[in-house]
Design a protein around this motif. Structure first.
Motif, PDB file in Angstrom:
ATOM      1  N   VAL A 279       0.851  -1.188   0.000  1.00 43.92           N
ATOM      2  CA  VAL A 279       0.000   0.000   0.000  1.00 43.92           C
ATOM      3  C   VAL A 279       0.883   1.232   0.000  1.00 43.92           C
ATOM      4  CG1 VAL A 279      -1.728   1.276   1.327  1.00 43.92           C
ATOM      5  CG2 VAL A 279      -1.837  -1.207   1.197  1.00 43.92           C
ATOM      6  N   PHE A 280       0.529   2.176  -0.860  1.00 39.07           N
ATOM      7  CA  PHE A 280       1.353   3.367  -1.009  1.00 39.07           C
ATOM      8  C   PHE A 280       1.314   4.252   0.238  1.00 39.07           C
ATOM      9  CE2 PHE A 280       2.122   7.722  -2.151  1.00 39.07           C
ATOM     10  CZ  PHE A 280       3.173   7.645  -3.038  1.00 39.07           C
ATOM     11  N   TYR A 281       2.509   4.624   0.698  1.00 37.64           N
ATOM     12  CA  TYR A 281       2.594   5.625   1.768  1.00 37.64           C
ATOM     13  C   TYR A 281       3.933   6.344   1.641  1.00 37.64           C
ATOM     14  CZ  TYR A 281       3.860   7.598   6.272  1.00 37.64           C
ATOM     15  OH  TYR A 281       4.307   8.443   7.246  1.00 37.64           O
TER      16      TYR A 281
ATOM     17  N   ASN B 288       2.182  17.953   1.369  1.00 41.63           N
ATOM     18  CA  ASN B 288       1.012  17.959   0.498  1.00 41.63           C
ATOM     19  C   ASN B 288      -0.268  17.844   1.333  1.00 41.63           C
ATOM     20  OD1 ASN B 288      -1.098  16.846  -1.158  1.00 41.63           O
ATOM     21  ND2 ASN B 288       0.384  16.237  -2.692  1.00 41.63           N
ATOM     22  N   ARG B 289      -0.253  16.916   2.303  1.00 40.40           N
ATOM     23  CA  ARG B 289      -1.464  16.705   3.104  1.00 40.40           C
ATOM     24  C   ARG B 289      -1.718  17.891   4.036  1.00 40.40           C
ATOM     25  NH1 ARG B 289       0.364  11.197   2.296  1.00 40.40           N
ATOM     26  NH2 ARG B 289       1.926  11.418   3.926  1.00 40.40           N
ATOM     27  N   ASP B 290      -0.656  18.452   4.625  1.00 38.99           N
ATOM     28  CA  ASP B 290      -0.837  19.623   5.497  1.00 38.99           C
ATOM     29  C   ASP B 290      -1.404  20.800   4.712  1.00 38.99           C
ATOM     30  OD1 ASP B 290      -0.050  18.586   7.897  1.00 38.99           O
ATOM     31  OD2 ASP B 290       1.551  20.044   8.256  1.00 38.99           O
TER      32      ASP B 290
ATOM     33  N   LEU C  36      -4.874   7.510   4.841  1.00 43.29           N
ATOM     34  CA  LEU C  36      -4.292   8.478   5.774  1.00 43.29           C
ATOM     35  C   LEU C  36      -4.883   9.888   5.586  1.00 43.29           C
ATOM     36  CD1 LEU C  36      -2.177   9.594   7.769  1.00 43.29           C
ATOM     37  CD2 LEU C  36      -0.495   9.561   5.921  1.00 43.29           C
ATOM     38  N   ARG C  37      -4.959  10.309   4.339  1.00 40.97           N
ATOM     39  CA  ARG C  37      -5.438  11.666   4.059  1.00 40.97           C
ATOM     40  C   ARG C  37      -6.895  11.819   4.484  1.00 40.97           C
ATOM     41  NH1 ARG C  37      -3.619  15.323  -0.367  1.00 40.97           N
ATOM     42  NH2 ARG C  37      -1.917  13.859  -0.636  1.00 40.97           N
ATOM     43  N   SER C  38      -7.733  10.855   4.123  1.00 40.45           N
ATOM     44  CA  SER C  38      -9.156  10.935   4.483  1.00 40.45           C
ATOM     45  C   SER C  38      -9.324  10.951   6.000  1.00 40.45           C
ATOM     46  CB  SER C  38      -9.919   9.734   3.916  1.00 40.45           C
ATOM     47  OG  SER C  38      -9.998   9.835   2.529  1.00 40.45           O
TER      48      SER C  38
ATOM     49  N   LEU D  84     -11.903   6.402  -2.027  1.00 42.28           N
ATOM     50  CA  LEU D  84     -11.948   5.363  -3.059  1.00 42.28           C
ATOM     51  C   LEU D  84     -10.557   4.825  -3.342  1.00 42.28           C
ATOM     52  CD1 LEU D  84     -14.067   7.267  -5.774  1.00 42.28           C
ATOM     53  CD2 LEU D  84     -14.927   6.000  -3.780  1.00 42.28           C
ATOM     54  N   ASP D  85     -10.484   3.578  -3.726  1.00 38.91           N
ATOM     55  CA  ASP D  85      -9.259   3.044  -4.324  1.00 38.91           C
ATOM     56  C   ASP D  85      -9.639   1.822  -5.142  1.00 38.91           C
ATOM     57  OD1 ASP D  85      -6.075   3.748  -3.549  1.00 38.91           O
ATOM     58  OD2 ASP D  85      -6.433   1.903  -4.663  1.00 38.91           O
ATOM     59  N   ILE D  86      -8.872   1.647  -6.221  1.00 36.97           N
ATOM     60  CA  ILE D  86      -9.169   0.529  -7.122  1.00 36.97           C
ATOM     61  C   ILE D  86      -8.505  -0.760  -6.638  1.00 36.97           C
ATOM     62  CG2 ILE D  86      -7.179   0.811  -8.679  1.00 36.97           C
ATOM     63  CD1 ILE D  86      -9.234   0.601 -11.012  1.00 36.97           C
TER      64      ILE D  86
ATOM     65  N   ASP E 185     -13.274   1.907  -9.274  1.00 41.13           N
ATOM     66  CA  ASP E 185     -12.497   2.766 -10.170  1.00 41.13           C
ATOM     67  C   ASP E 185     -13.019   4.194  -9.980  1.00 41.13           C
ATOM     68  OD1 ASP E 185     -11.515   4.263 -12.323  1.00 41.13           O
ATOM     69  OD2 ASP E 185     -11.368   2.484 -13.587  1.00 41.13           O
ATOM     70  N   ALA E 186     -12.146   5.082  -9.558  1.00 41.74           N
ATOM     71  CA  ALA E 186     -12.565   6.457  -9.235  1.00 41.74           C
ATOM     72  C   ALA E 186     -13.225   7.156 -10.422  1.00 41.74           C
ATOM     73  CB  ALA E 186     -11.358   7.263  -8.765  1.00 41.74           C
ATOM     74  N   ARG E 187     -12.767   6.822 -11.633  1.00 42.30           N
ATOM     75  CA  ARG E 187     -13.329   7.517 -12.814  1.00 42.30           C
ATOM     76  C   ARG E 187     -14.808   7.189 -12.968  1.00 42.30           C
ATOM     77  NH1 ARG E 187      -8.874   5.092 -16.673  1.00 42.30           N
ATOM     78  NH2 ARG E 187      -9.412   3.375 -15.288  1.00 42.30           N
TER      79      ARG E 187
ATOM     80  N   ASP F 134      -4.972  12.584  -6.063  1.00 39.14           N
ATOM     81  CA  ASP F 134      -3.555  12.501  -5.685  1.00 39.14           C
ATOM     82  C   ASP F 134      -2.972  11.216  -6.276  1.00 39.14           C
ATOM     83  OD1 ASP F 134      -1.194  13.204  -4.177  1.00 39.14           O
ATOM     84  OD2 ASP F 134      -1.738  11.609  -2.789  1.00 39.14           O
ATOM     85  N   PRO F 135      -2.687  11.249  -7.582  1.00 34.48           N
ATOM     86  CA  PRO F 135      -2.339   9.991  -8.271  1.00 34.48           C
ATOM     87  C   PRO F 135      -0.849   9.685  -8.251  1.00 34.48           C
ATOM     88  CG  PRO F 135      -2.505  11.774  -9.841  1.00 34.48           C
ATOM     89  CD  PRO F 135      -2.666  12.396  -8.486  1.00 34.48           C
ATOM     90  N   TYR F 136      -0.492   8.536  -8.778  1.00 34.80           N
ATOM     91  CA  TYR F 136       0.899   8.263  -9.144  1.00 34.80           C
ATOM     92  C   TYR F 136       1.135   9.063 -10.416  1.00 34.80           C
ATOM     93  CZ  TYR F 136       0.608   3.868  -6.469  1.00 34.80           C
ATOM     94  OH  TYR F 136       0.469   2.919  -5.503  1.00 34.80           O
ATOM     95  N   GLY F 137       2.122   9.892 -10.476  1.00 35.00           N
ATOM     96  CA  GLY F 137       2.440  10.572 -11.732  1.00 35.00           C
ATOM     97  C   GLY F 137       1.359  11.531 -12.186  1.00 35.00           C
TER      98      GLY F 137
HETATM   99  C1  SAM Z   1      -0.291   8.075  -4.852  1.00 36.78           C
HETATM  100  S1  SAM Z   1      -1.421   6.963  -4.210  1.00 36.78           S
HETATM  101  C2  SAM Z   1      -2.494   7.954  -3.226  1.00 36.78           C
HETATM  102  C3  SAM Z   1      -1.869   8.447  -1.940  1.00 36.78           C
HETATM  103  C4  SAM Z   1      -2.816   9.022  -0.960  1.00 36.78           C
HETATM  104  N1  SAM Z   1      -3.694  10.036  -1.520  1.00 36.78           N
HETATM  105  C5  SAM Z   1      -2.041   9.630   0.247  1.00 36.78           C
HETATM  106  O1  SAM Z   1      -2.142  10.841   0.505  1.00 36.78           O
HETATM  107  O2  SAM Z   1      -1.367   8.874   0.928  1.00 36.78           O
HETATM  108  C6  SAM Z   1      -2.433   6.596  -5.598  1.00 36.78           C
HETATM  109  C7  SAM Z   1      -3.524   5.532  -5.351  1.00 36.78           C
HETATM  110  O3  SAM Z   1      -4.414   5.574  -6.466  1.00 36.78           O
HETATM  111  C8  SAM Z   1      -4.956   4.274  -6.624  1.00 36.78           C
HETATM  112  N2  SAM Z   1      -5.561   4.219  -7.979  1.00 36.78           N
HETATM  113  C9  SAM Z   1      -4.927   4.173  -9.182  1.00 36.78           C
HETATM  114  N3  SAM Z   1      -5.847   4.181 -10.186  1.00 36.78           N
HETATM  115  C10 SAM Z   1      -7.077   4.270  -9.602  1.00 36.78           C
HETATM  116  C11 SAM Z   1      -8.407   4.316 -10.102  1.00 36.78           C
HETATM  117  N4  SAM Z   1      -8.672   4.314 -11.416  1.00 36.78           N
HETATM  118  N5  SAM Z   1      -9.426   4.409  -9.222  1.00 36.78           N
HETATM  119  C12 SAM Z   1      -9.185   4.420  -7.884  1.00 36.78           C
HETATM  120  N6  SAM Z   1      -7.937   4.346  -7.352  1.00 36.78           N
HETATM  121  C13 SAM Z   1      -6.901   4.274  -8.198  1.00 36.78           C
HETATM  122  C14 SAM Z   1      -3.774   3.357  -6.390  1.00 36.78           C
HETATM  123  O4  SAM Z   1      -4.208   2.074  -6.031  1.00 36.78           O
HETATM  124  C15 SAM Z   1      -3.028   4.098  -5.254  1.00 36.78           C
HETATM  125  O5  SAM Z   1      -3.388   3.557  -4.011  1.00 36.78           O
END
Ligand code: SAM
Ligand code: ZN
Length: 608
Positions: free
Chosen positions: A32-34, A41-43, A142-144, A160-162, A191-193, A209-212
């Motif tokens: 899990v991403f952390y 960013n969160r503050d 964490l953020r929520s 949400l998370d996929i 899927d958030a979309r 707050d995505p990857y990339g």
């Molecule tokens: C960079 S992390 C988010 C970090 C988090 N916001 C934080 O502050 O710690 C990105 C997350 O987006 C999720 N993700 C990627 N594509 C997604 C999608 N289409 N719908 C929902 N979640 C998705 C990934 O599983 C990953 O957990």
């Protein structure tokens, strides 16, 4: 009880703000991403959310006051209208008074909050609703959890998370944080979309707050935000947003070309804003940026979203192409649109151009074109100041207090109506002279009748409304008193210095040459957060020997052999992939070097 203890022994508890989350001790899974450095960013997001709640209350109160005023005026009109023989005409008159008053007031309110929504005044509820938040990409939650625990006056937070492992971690963390979080945060594996598309205008706040790159989420995100709501969006793909070497990728994701300018972090913000606006426009919506931040290894924008077909027509006035000289640092903006007034009506047409010759008027070299970028203000000055004031009043509640106050201080002093900036050391390098100090240069600009400020996006950057011929004249005057060695006859610097200045630069110290923060010795830039700071490897990506140069051979060996230690977690953070170096030597003691490294690892969360 034993179960809980058994479970806890596998986890490390990490505290951030008022939230505590459980991170699995075996980092080899990287499940899990952390990323701890994203606390900035969160503050910042917590701070802006608090401002949003305050502003919404103020706007709502203004609407209520106006409505009350309209009613009492209408009632006055009713009681003072003379009684005539024809009852129905009188009734009409009364309605006219009331209606006119309400229309007038509705217009005033619209101006007041720039909220061009279609909600009639009488429909606005007396009590302002607690804002509902959507964290579309929640990972560990964490953020929520922080939003739910720390922000007063917030309604539900949907997370949400996929990824199943993320939602399970989120639920675990919610439980760990107690009943108040459990009752406020609502996690969904989806899927958030799809979720955002099927919940149009339902959220007062949407956090991406995505990857990339956030590009694939923008179209649905702009539709999920309620009128007057807030979209908060991060992008960490700086190698795409900042570098002309990745121009094709940038154009395909964001619809803009970056240029090779020293302003590239601000340009990245403006490319992202232009892209969000373009998605919003498709649904008769438009954005109003309240804060746009270039921080650490990423950018984050905070924009409000409104609906108005009329306002959407003005978008081309808020966008510009950028002409960047390949020989010197001169750049010029070309607006995409122009307003045409005819018989009291305004239309928006393509702008006249080009605004530049084919060769740079300073050095004679070619110009490349980039953009379109968002060229209207990227911050709302009042929001920046209110957020800063609010953060200062709650110092203990922000773990990244120093960082976010330094960024907000610099933002609050930026010239908000001047897009992009140059770097004093770079323009000095263009003419091969030693750089004047920032104070002397700023003084010369102010003494020539122009404004100048620093920028939060670069410790050596300067924003000014002085045209380039004035900037080069100042440098020509400087070189006259600080002669340089002879340069090759075809260099840009030789071309610039071959012209005599039209302006006699006055370098005597101007009072406004030192910002308020500098004068008060307030830190405006802080050093990098820690040794291995930066974006993290994507959750789930297997750590292999290929990551040795990035993480160090010991850490990688431990991970591969299954003997990783909790402290290795901190190391699994590669350096910043931003392709430019932001400047090294500094002539101001409160502005440390922020030289950054290039990185080509393909497992980065920032890679396209
Ligand atoms: C960079 S992390 C988010 C970090 C988090 N916001 C934080 O502050 O710690 C990105 C997350 O987006 C999720 N993700 C990627 N594509 C997604 C999608 N289409 N719908 C929902 N979640 C998705 C990934 O599983 C990953 O957990
Ligand atoms: Zn040039």
């Amino acid at each position: 009880m034993e179960d809980v203890e058994n479970m806890l022994k596998d986890y490390e508890i990490v505290r951030e703000g008022e939230a505590e989350i459980m991170i699995h001790k075996t980092i080899a899974t990287n499940e899990v991403f952390y990323n701890p450095v994203q606390v900035h960013n969160r503050d910042m997001s917590v701070a802006v959310l608090r401002t949003f709640i305050t502003k919404r209350k103020e706007e709502h109160k203004a609407i209520m006051d106006k409505r009350d005023k309209a009613h009492s005026k209408a009632n006055q009109g009713k009681s003072s209208s003379p009684k005539g023989e024809n009852g129905s005409t009188e009734k009409h008159d009364e309605m006219d008074v009331a209606e006119k008053e309400i229309i007038k007031v509705a217009d005033e309110v619209k101006d007041l909050s720039t909220e061009a929504t279609k909600t009639p005044l009488w429909k606005v509820a007396r009590e302002v609703k607690a804002p509902v938040v959507l964290e579309a990409l929640a990972a560990s939650g964490l953020r929520s959890i922080r939003y739910a625990r720390e922000i007063d006056g917030l309604g539900k937070v949907v997370a949400l998370d996929i990824d199943k492992a993320c939602i399970e971690a989120c639920k675990r963390n919610m439980k760990f944080n107690g009943a108040s979080v459990m009752s406020k945060v609502e996690p969904h594996l989806t899927d958030a979309r799809v979720y955002m598309l099927t919940h149009p205008k339902e959220f007062d706040v949407v956090d991406i707050d995505p990857y990339g790159a956030p590009s694939i989420f923008l179209d649905s995100a702009v539709q999920a935000v309620a009128d007057g709501g807030l979209l908060m969006c991060t992008a960490t793909d700086m190698a795409v947003l900042c570098s002309p070497n990745n121009a094709e990728v940038c154009h395909s994701k964001y619809g803009s070309y970056p240029t090779k300018g020293k302003y590239n972090h601000e340009m990245a913000l403006r490319i992202l804003l232009a892209s969000i606006e373009s998605h919003a426009n498709r649904y008769k919506r438009y954005i109003v940026p309240v804060l746009s931040v270039s921080m650490d290894f990423y950018i984050r924008v905070f924009v409000r979203i409104y609906t108005s077909a009329n306002e959407v027509k003005k978008t081309p006035l808020k966008l510009s192409y950028v002409y960047q000289c390949v020989g010197c640092d001169s750049f010029h903006l070309q607006s995409v649109g122009r307003a045409v007034t005819k018989n009291n009506s305004v239309k928006y047409a393509p702008a006249f151009g080009p605004v530049v010759h084919q060769e740079c008027s300073a050095c004679g070299k070619k110009l490349t074109m980039g953009g379109p970028i968002w060229s209207a203000p990227i911050h709302d000055q009042e929001w920046a100041v209110s957020t800063l004031t609010e953060v200062k009043s709650m110092k203990d509640r922000y773990p990244a207090y120093d960082k976010i106050t330094s960024v907000l201080t610099t933002i609050s002093e930026e010239l908000h109506d001047v897009p992009l900036f140059f770097n004093l050391h770079n323009i000095s390098a263009n003419v091969k002279c030693t750089s004047p100090s920032a104070v002397l240069f700023r003084s010369a600009v102010i003494n020539a009748g122009y404004r100048i400020s620093s920028t939060h996006a670069n410790p050596l950057g300067l924003k000014t409304d002085a045209p380039w011929h004035v900037i080069w004249d100042i440098m020509r005057c400087w070189v006259k008193n600080h002669p340089i060695k002879e340069q090759p006859h075809d260099s840009p610097g030789t071309a610039i210095l071959s012209k005599s200045p039209n302006l006699e630069a006055n370098f005597s110290r101007a009072a406004a040459a030192v910002s308020r923060a500098q004068a008060n010795k307030i830190k405006r830039f802080l050093p990098n957060p820690e040794r291995h700071w930066g974006p993290k490897i994507r959750a789930g990506r297997k750590i292999t020997s290929k990551h040795a140069s990035l993480l160090g051979p010991d850490v990688v060996n431990r991970v591969i052999n299954g003997t990783a230690r909790p402290q290795d977690e901190k190391v699994i953070e590669p350096n910043n992939p931003t392709p430019e170096t932001v400047g090294n030597a500094t002539n101001e003691e409160d502005e440390p070097s922020t030289k950054r490294q290039k990185n080509g690892d393909d497992g980065l969360a920032t890679e396209p």
